[in-house]
Design a protein around this motif. Structure first.
Motif: not given
Length: 213
Positions: A138-142
């Motif tokens: 999730l954080l990588t996509d953000l």
């Protein structure tokens, strides 16, 4: 004759949910090592056999508790990070608000207890790794979206940023539970101030865009 008023029938919690809520409460009070299935069943108000029926064992119950809580919070975070009305700095502020909520709800304690238990319990470790990878993805996509907005992340890749952010929040959880905030370590304040850094980057990006147009 008077009109008979029907009494509202209280909605009964299903045994699975009651047991998971009881397990969360017991885990907060006694930790993983002191967790007893008998005490959990008593707290939930159901027979001990219900734990074996629904989860198979103490281990199965704890794994189900983590997966239940983690799925709820990931859904919450996905909704927040995909809200187009929120700037990245607003999302960071909201994530810090959620951090406070997760401390109060007991999720932080549950996660940290299970991380510690996973060091000696391979099946628990497998579940915890899978759960944490959901957050990192999730954080990588953000971070990829931030990279597009700011035109680069310096020497960092989106995966680097996701790793550092996950370290920051999980490390903050450990420091908070150890009581270091009470000894003057600005655990949550430091996280919130990173939001100010994001706001500075947003302002610089907006100024550059205005200059170019």
């Amino acid at each position: 004759m008077g009109t008979r008023v029907a009494k509202a029938v209280p909605k009964r919690t299903d045994p699975t949910t009651a047991l998971l809520e009881a397990a969360k409460a017991m885990l907060r009070q006694r930790g993983y090592a002191g967790l007893s299935t008998r005490d959990v069943a008593q707290e939930a108000g159901v027979p001990l056999s219900q734990i074996h029926y629904h989860f198979g064992s103490k281990h199965g119950m704890i794994v189900a508790l983590f997966e239940h809580l983690n799925a709820q919070l990931l859904d919450r975070q996905h909704a927040m990070f995909n809200d187009p009305s929120l700037k990245l700095s607003d999302q960071w502020d909201r994530a810090c608000d959620y951090f406070d909520e997760d401390i109060a709800s007991g999720y932080v304690r549950v996660l940290q207890e299970l991380i510690a238990a996973s060091w000696a319990d391979a099946p628990v470790a497998e579940v915890i790794r899978a759960g944490i990878m959901g957050w990192i993805e999730l954080l990588t996509d953000l971070a990829r979206r931030a990279e597009r907005s700011f035109g680069g992340l310096g020497p960092f890749t989106p995966a680097d940023i996701a790793t550092l952010v996950s370290h920051a929040f999980m490390g903050a959880e450990s420091l908070y539970l150890l009581g270091l905030e009470q000894q003057g370590v600005p655990v949550r304040r430091a996280l919130r101030r990173f939001g100010d850094l994001i706001r500075m980057a947003e302002g610089a990006a907006a100024a550059e865009h205005k200059r170019m147009t």
